[in-house]
Scaffold this motif. Structure first.
Motif, PDB file in Angstrom:
ATOM      1  N   TYR A   1       0.843  -1.183   0.000  1.00  0.00           N
ATOM      2  CA  TYR A   1       0.000   0.000   0.000  1.00  0.00           C
ATOM      3  C   TYR A   1       0.875   1.227   0.000  1.00  0.00           C
ATOM      4  O   TYR A   1       1.985   1.223   0.499  1.00  0.00           O
ATOM      5  CB  TYR A   1      -0.927   0.002   1.223  1.00  0.00           C
ATOM      6  CG  TYR A   1      -1.934  -1.116   1.142  1.00  0.00           C
ATOM      7  CD1 TYR A   1      -3.062  -0.976   0.356  1.00  0.00           C
ATOM      8  CD2 TYR A   1      -1.728  -2.310   1.817  1.00  0.00           C
ATOM      9  CE1 TYR A   1      -3.981  -2.006   0.251  1.00  0.00           C
ATOM     10  CE2 TYR A   1      -2.640  -3.341   1.722  1.00  0.00           C
ATOM     11  CZ  TYR A   1      -3.769  -3.183   0.941  1.00  0.00           C
ATOM     12  OH  TYR A   1      -4.670  -4.206   0.834  1.00  0.00           O
ATOM     13  N   GLY A   2       0.373   2.289  -0.576  1.00  0.00           N
ATOM     14  CA  GLY A   2       1.110   3.539  -0.632  1.00  0.00           C
ATOM     15  C   GLY A   2       0.601   4.379  -1.783  1.00  0.00           C
ATOM     16  O   GLY A   2      -0.260   3.960  -2.568  1.00  0.00           O
ATOM     17  N   ASP A   3       1.142   5.581  -1.892  1.00  0.00           N
ATOM     18  CA  ASP A   3       0.714   6.509  -2.925  1.00  0.00           C
ATOM     19  C   ASP A   3       1.311   6.125  -4.276  1.00  0.00           C
ATOM     20  O   ASP A   3       2.463   5.700  -4.365  1.00  0.00           O
ATOM     21  CB  ASP A   3       1.152   7.935  -2.578  1.00  0.00           C
ATOM     22  CG  ASP A   3       0.451   8.460  -1.332  1.00  0.00           C
ATOM     23  OD1 ASP A   3      -0.676   7.998  -1.050  1.00  0.00           O
ATOM     24  OD2 ASP A   3       1.035   9.319  -0.640  1.00  0.00           O
ATOM     25  N   ILE A   4       0.521   6.309  -5.311  1.00  0.00           N
ATOM     26  CA  ILE A   4       0.985   6.086  -6.674  1.00  0.00           C
ATOM     27  C   ILE A   4       1.734   7.329  -7.109  1.00  0.00           C
ATOM     28  O   ILE A   4       1.215   8.444  -7.004  1.00  0.00           O
ATOM     29  CB  ILE A   4      -0.202   5.815  -7.618  1.00  0.00           C
ATOM     30  CG1 ILE A   4      -0.909   4.527  -7.214  1.00  0.00           C
ATOM     31  CG2 ILE A   4       0.269   5.757  -9.060  1.00  0.00           C
ATOM     32  CD1 ILE A   4      -2.194   4.262  -7.964  1.00  0.00           C
ATOM     33  N   GLU A   5       2.960   7.146  -7.588  1.00  0.00           N
ATOM     34  CA  GLU A   5       3.741   8.278  -8.067  1.00  0.00           C
ATOM     35  C   GLU A   5       3.821   8.210  -9.579  1.00  0.00           C
ATOM     36  O   GLU A   5       3.982   7.138 -10.150  1.00  0.00           O
ATOM     37  CB  GLU A   5       5.138   8.249  -7.461  1.00  0.00           C
ATOM     38  CG  GLU A   5       5.112   8.380  -5.943  1.00  0.00           C
ATOM     39  CD  GLU A   5       6.477   8.648  -5.367  1.00  0.00           C
ATOM     40  OE1 GLU A   5       7.229   9.434  -5.957  1.00  0.00           O
ATOM     41  OE2 GLU A   5       6.778   8.066  -4.323  1.00  0.00           O
ATOM     42  N   THR A   6       3.696   9.364 -10.211  1.00  0.00           N
ATOM     43  CA  THR A   6       3.783   9.420 -11.668  1.00  0.00           C
ATOM     44  C   THR A   6       4.898  10.370 -12.064  1.00  0.00           C
ATOM     45  O   THR A   6       5.222  11.312 -11.337  1.00  0.00           O
ATOM     46  CB  THR A   6       2.464   9.881 -12.305  1.00  0.00           C
ATOM     47  OG1 THR A   6       2.146  11.184 -11.832  1.00  0.00           O
ATOM     48  CG2 THR A   6       1.330   8.923 -11.985  1.00  0.00           C
TER      49      THR A   6
END
Length: 158
Positions: free
Chosen positions: A87-92
Protein backbone atom coordinates in the motif's frame (compact mmCIF):
# COMPACT_ATOMS: atom_id res chain seq x y z
CA UNK A 1 18.27 -58.28 -20.39
CA UNK A 2 19.21 -55.41 -22.70
CA UNK A 3 15.56 -54.48 -23.13
CA UNK A 4 15.04 -54.23 -19.35
CA UNK A 5 18.15 -52.04 -19.02
CA UNK A 6 16.94 -49.69 -21.75
CA UNK A 7 13.45 -49.49 -20.23
CA UNK A 8 14.96 -48.80 -16.79
CA UNK A 9 17.19 -46.07 -18.23
CA UNK A 10 14.25 -44.42 -20.02
CA UNK A 11 12.14 -44.62 -16.84
CA UNK A 12 14.98 -43.05 -14.84
CA UNK A 13 15.31 -40.19 -17.34
CA UNK A 14 11.54 -39.60 -17.28
CA UNK A 15 11.56 -39.52 -13.46
CA UNK A 16 14.41 -36.94 -13.50
CA UNK A 17 12.60 -34.79 -16.08
CA UNK A 18 9.31 -35.04 -14.16
CA UNK A 19 10.99 -34.17 -10.85
CA UNK A 20 12.78 -31.20 -12.43
CA UNK A 21 9.56 -29.91 -13.95
CA UNK A 22 7.72 -30.23 -10.63
CA UNK A 23 10.49 -28.42 -8.74
CA UNK A 24 10.49 -25.64 -11.35
CA UNK A 25 6.70 -25.29 -11.13
CA UNK A 26 6.81 -25.10 -7.33
CA UNK A 27 9.60 -22.51 -7.21
CA UNK A 28 10.09 -20.31 -10.27
CA UNK A 29 6.64 -20.89 -11.74
CA UNK A 30 4.90 -20.12 -8.45
CA UNK A 31 6.97 -16.95 -7.98
CA UNK A 32 6.15 -15.74 -11.49
CA UNK A 33 2.46 -16.46 -10.90
CA UNK A 34 2.53 -14.48 -7.65
CA UNK A 35 4.32 -11.62 -9.42
CA UNK A 36 1.74 -11.61 -12.23
CA UNK A 37 -1.08 -11.42 -9.67
CA UNK A 38 0.66 -8.47 -7.97
CA UNK A 39 0.95 -6.64 -11.29
CA UNK A 40 -2.75 -7.22 -12.01
CA UNK A 41 -3.72 -5.80 -8.60
CA UNK A 42 -1.40 -2.81 -9.09
CA UNK A 43 -2.89 -2.17 -12.53
CA UNK A 44 -6.40 -2.24 -11.06
CA UNK A 45 -5.32 0.29 -8.40
CA UNK A 46 -3.81 2.53 -11.08
CA UNK A 47 -6.88 2.36 -13.32
CA UNK A 48 -9.31 3.00 -10.47
CA UNK A 49 -7.44 5.99 -9.08
CA UNK A 50 -6.13 7.79 -12.20
CA UNK A 51 -8.37 6.53 -15.06
CA UNK A 52 -5.48 6.44 -17.58
CA UNK A 53 -5.68 5.25 -21.17
CA UNK A 54 -3.41 2.85 -23.06
CA UNK A 55 -1.82 1.31 -19.94
CA UNK A 56 1.20 -0.96 -20.53
CA UNK A 57 2.97 -2.86 -17.78
CA UNK A 58 6.74 -2.34 -17.98
CA UNK A 59 7.91 -4.49 -15.08
CA UNK A 60 8.44 -4.79 -11.38
CA UNK A 61 11.14 -2.98 -9.45
CA UNK A 62 12.14 -4.39 -6.08
CA UNK A 63 14.16 -1.80 -4.22
CA UNK A 64 13.52 -0.86 -0.62
CA UNK A 65 9.84 -1.08 -1.57
CA UNK A 66 8.42 -3.10 -4.46
CA UNK A 67 6.74 -1.19 -7.30
CA UNK A 68 4.99 -2.17 -10.50
CA UNK A 69 5.91 0.22 -13.30
CA UNK A 70 3.37 1.18 -15.96
CA UNK A 71 3.45 3.48 -18.96
CA UNK A 72 0.19 5.23 -19.82
CA UNK A 73 -1.37 8.29 -21.36
CA UNK A 74 -3.37 10.85 -19.45
CA UNK A 75 -4.69 14.00 -21.08
CA UNK A 76 -2.62 13.21 -24.19
CA UNK A 77 0.69 13.07 -22.30
CA UNK A 78 2.85 9.97 -21.84
CA UNK A 79 3.64 9.17 -18.22
CA UNK A 80 5.08 6.40 -16.08
CA UNK A 81 3.36 5.32 -12.89
CA UNK A 82 5.13 3.64 -10.00
CA UNK A 83 2.47 1.70 -8.11
CA UNK A 84 3.53 0.18 -4.78
CA UNK A 85 2.78 -3.54 -4.63
CA UNK A 86 1.80 -3.15 -1.00
CA UNK A 87 0.00 0.00 0.00
CA UNK A 88 1.11 3.54 -0.63
CA UNK A 89 0.71 6.51 -2.93
CA UNK A 90 0.99 6.09 -6.67
CA UNK A 91 3.74 8.28 -8.07
CA UNK A 92 3.78 9.42 -11.67
CA UNK A 93 6.52 10.96 -13.79
CA UNK A 94 6.21 12.51 -17.24
CA UNK A 95 8.17 10.37 -19.69
CA UNK A 96 9.63 13.47 -21.39
CA UNK A 97 11.35 14.63 -18.18
CA UNK A 98 13.56 11.57 -17.83
CA UNK A 99 16.75 10.77 -19.72
CA UNK A 100 16.19 7.86 -22.08
CA UNK A 101 16.98 4.41 -20.73
CA UNK A 102 18.93 3.62 -23.92
CA UNK A 103 21.29 6.54 -23.24
CA UNK A 104 21.87 5.40 -19.67
CA UNK A 105 22.49 1.81 -20.85
CA UNK A 106 25.01 2.99 -23.46
CA UNK A 107 26.81 5.10 -20.83
CA UNK A 108 26.97 2.15 -18.42
CA UNK A 109 28.27 -0.17 -21.12
CA UNK A 110 30.98 2.32 -22.07
CA UNK A 111 31.95 2.93 -18.43
CA UNK A 112 32.24 -0.75 -17.50
CA UNK A 113 33.38 -2.11 -20.86
CA UNK A 114 30.72 -4.80 -20.66
CA UNK A 115 27.60 -5.99 -22.44
CA UNK A 116 24.26 -4.74 -21.08
CA UNK A 117 22.22 -7.59 -19.56
CA UNK A 118 19.25 -5.67 -18.13
CA UNK A 119 17.93 -2.18 -17.50
CA UNK A 120 15.30 -1.61 -14.80
CA UNK A 121 13.93 1.52 -13.22
CA UNK A 122 11.90 2.34 -10.16
CA UNK A 123 12.30 3.73 -6.67
CA UNK A 124 14.67 3.09 -3.79
CA UNK A 125 13.87 6.22 -1.75
CA UNK A 126 14.15 8.12 -5.08
CA UNK A 127 13.67 7.42 -8.77
CA UNK A 128 16.58 5.44 -10.12
CA UNK A 129 17.76 3.20 -12.94
CA UNK A 130 19.63 -0.09 -12.43
CA UNK A 131 21.85 -1.27 -15.30
CA UNK A 132 23.46 -4.72 -15.16
CA UNK A 133 26.42 -5.28 -17.47
CA UNK A 134 28.46 -8.43 -17.94
CA UNK A 135 32.20 -8.13 -18.31
CA UNK A 136 34.91 -10.78 -18.56
CA UNK A 137 35.16 -11.47 -14.83
CA UNK A 138 31.59 -10.95 -13.59
CA UNK A 139 28.75 -8.46 -13.45
CA UNK A 140 28.55 -4.72 -12.75
CA UNK A 141 25.42 -3.27 -11.14
CA UNK A 142 25.26 0.48 -11.82
CA UNK A 143 22.65 2.77 -10.29
CA UNK A 144 21.76 6.12 -11.90
CA UNK A 145 19.30 8.88 -11.05
CA UNK A 146 16.21 8.60 -13.20
CA UNK A 147 15.84 12.28 -14.06
CA UNK A 148 19.44 13.26 -14.84
CA UNK A 149 21.14 9.93 -15.52
CA UNK A 150 24.01 10.69 -13.13
CA UNK A 151 25.81 7.76 -11.49
CA UNK A 152 24.88 7.03 -7.86
CA UNK A 153 26.94 3.90 -7.22
CA UNK A 154 28.42 0.87 -8.97
CA UNK A 155 28.84 -2.64 -7.55
CA UNK A 156 31.03 -5.30 -9.17
CA UNK A 157 30.40 -8.99 -8.54
CA UNK A 158 33.09 -11.37 -9.75
Amino acid sequence: MRGKLIISLIAFILIIIGSGSAIYAMTVGEAKDREDKQVIKARERLESSLSPSDVKAEGIFRGEDAYAVFRFEKDGKAQRAFVPLDYGDIETRPVEDAISLETIAEDASAATGGRVISVKYGFDNRALVEVVTQNGSGYDYSYYTYQEGSLIKRLTIN
